[in-house]
Design an enzyme around this catalytic site. Structure first.
Site, short mmCIF file in Angstrom:
data_model
loop_
_atom_site.label_atom_id
_atom_site.label_comp_id
_atom_site.label_asym_id
_atom_site.label_seq_id
_atom_site.Cartn_x
_atom_site.Cartn_y
_atom_site.Cartn_z
N HIS A 143 6.99 -20.10 0.97
CA HIS A 143 7.13 -20.90 2.36
C HIS A 143 7.22 -22.31 2.32
CE1 HIS A 143 6.13 -21.79 6.63
NE2 HIS A 143 5.62 -20.84 6.65
N GLU A 247 12.55 -20.92 3.72
CA GLU A 247 11.90 -20.20 2.97
C GLU A 247 12.44 -19.14 2.25
OE1 GLU A 247 8.79 -18.83 5.79
OE2 GLU A 247 9.05 -20.87 6.91
C1 BG6 Z 1 6.83 -19.53 9.68
C2 BG6 Z 1 6.98 -18.49 10.72
O1 BG6 Z 1 7.26 -18.79 8.45
O2 BG6 Z 1 5.75 -19.85 9.41
C3 BG6 Z 1 6.67 -19.08 12.18
O3 BG6 Z 1 8.66 -17.91 10.99
C4 BG6 Z 1 5.13 -19.63 11.57
O4 BG6 Z 1 6.51 -18.02 13.21
C5 BG6 Z 1 5.17 -20.60 10.45
O5 BG6 Z 1 4.69 -20.41 13.01
C6 BG6 Z 1 3.82 -21.15 10.15
O6 BG6 Z 1 3.00 -20.27 10.15
P1 BG6 Z 1 1.39 -20.54 9.82
O7 BG6 Z 1 0.59 -19.36 9.72
O8 BG6 Z 1 1.50 -21.21 8.46
O9 BG6 Z 1 0.86 -21.60 11.02
#
Ligand code: BG6
Length: 280
Positions: A143, A247
């Site tokens: 991510h 990502e």
């Molecule tokens: C992204 C998602 O990968 O991660 C989003 O597509 C999400 O929907 C974002 O808001 C962050 O997620 P988190 O759980 O780290 O706040």
């Protein structure tokens, strides 16, 4: 936390989540974005860098109490190896195995290995082995948060014609034309069936970042913009212009199914991304 400092690159990687929080190749500004509001606490994910999401992406289907994006980013991984390569780059390997706590959330056995090479490029490799006797089905995500001069001035190429789920308007699959992606509001898209490299062009930042990948059939492009930033306690209200997530993942239609291994050899799946920066 490991601190890497070599003539070719510097970086940081936490045991918490096997989480890379910094990479800076010599001659460049930091490539990864980190929130100044990130928690660094047991049980909470780190905000920025490269969280690993596994074994699900987003909320867990049918279980609102399960942690978003799986448990891998919340667990302490084990340092398995640190190697200095012939070219001076440093490779760090961390592992995570199923335990009682993971089985309570996801009743399967697995072995995960994250191998990261900090050098003139950043190489990220996540390998999942099915060590149980049942098939496993999972999503997995590198991510990656990138630092940009101003997200309103960047463009992303490599996803022309790819289908995507718009997570802000889940009315069905969408596609867009050949134009590079620009960010003009909250953006949260899961592109599927795409193995293409992406290029993040940041002319105001005088650089272009290329993300090449293998073993990954999905790509997410995410920026929370104004309101979502305010709603996230570990994300500064004014930080959104400085970042974009591109990502490398397998999720949705591209989630991975690994059969159990015949005999004693585990079945494995490897997803990798290589990040390269060029000065413009
Ligand atoms: C992204 C998602 O990968 O991660 C989003 O597509 C999400 O929907 C974002 O808001 C962050 O997620 P988190 O759980 O780290 O706040």
């Amino acid at each position: 936390m490991l601190v890497i400092d070599t003539p070719a690159a510097s970086g940081r990687m936490y045991l918490h989540g096997a989480h890379v929080t910094a990479w800076r190749p010599a001659g460049h500004e930091p490539v990864l974005w980190m929130s100044g509001k990130s928690w660094y606490e047991t049980g909470k994910p780190i905000r920025g860098g490269v969280p690993i999401c596994f074994p699900w992406f987003g909320p867990k289907a049918g279980d609102a109490s399960a942690p978003a994006h799986g448990f891998a980013r919340l667990k302490n991984w084990t340092l398995a190896d640190v190697t200095r390569n012939a070219d001076g780059a440093i490779t760090v390997t961390m592992t995570l195995y199923a335990d009682d706590a993971t089985r309570a959330m996801w009743p399967h056995d697995f072995a995960a290995m994250m191998r990261v090479t900090f050098g003139p490029t950043l190489q990220l490799e996540l390998r999942i082995d099915n060590t149980g006797d049942q098939p496993i089905h999972f999503a997995e995500v590198l991510h990656t948060y990138f630092a940009v001069s101003d997200v309103r001035q960047v463009s992303v190429t490599g996803l022309a014609g790819a289908m995507y789920h718009d997570r802000l308007d889940p009315t069905g699959l969408k596609t867009r034309g050949d134009q590079p992606i620009t960010i003009t509001g909250e953006t949260d898209r899961l592109y599927i069936h795409t193995e293409s490299a992406c290029v993040l062009n940041d002319p105001a930042g005088h650089r272009a970042i290329t993300i090449r990948k293998t073993g990954s059939r999905s790509t997410v492009v995410w920026n929370p913009w104004v309101n979502k930033s305010k709603a996230m306690p570990d994300f500064g209200d004014d930080e959104w212009p400085g970042m974009i997530c591109i990502e490398t993942l397998n999720a949705g239609e591209n989630a991975v199914t690994l059969p159990p291994a015949p005999g004693t050899a585990a079945q494995s799946h490897t997803m990798a991304a290589t990040i390269e920066v060029k000065r413009l």
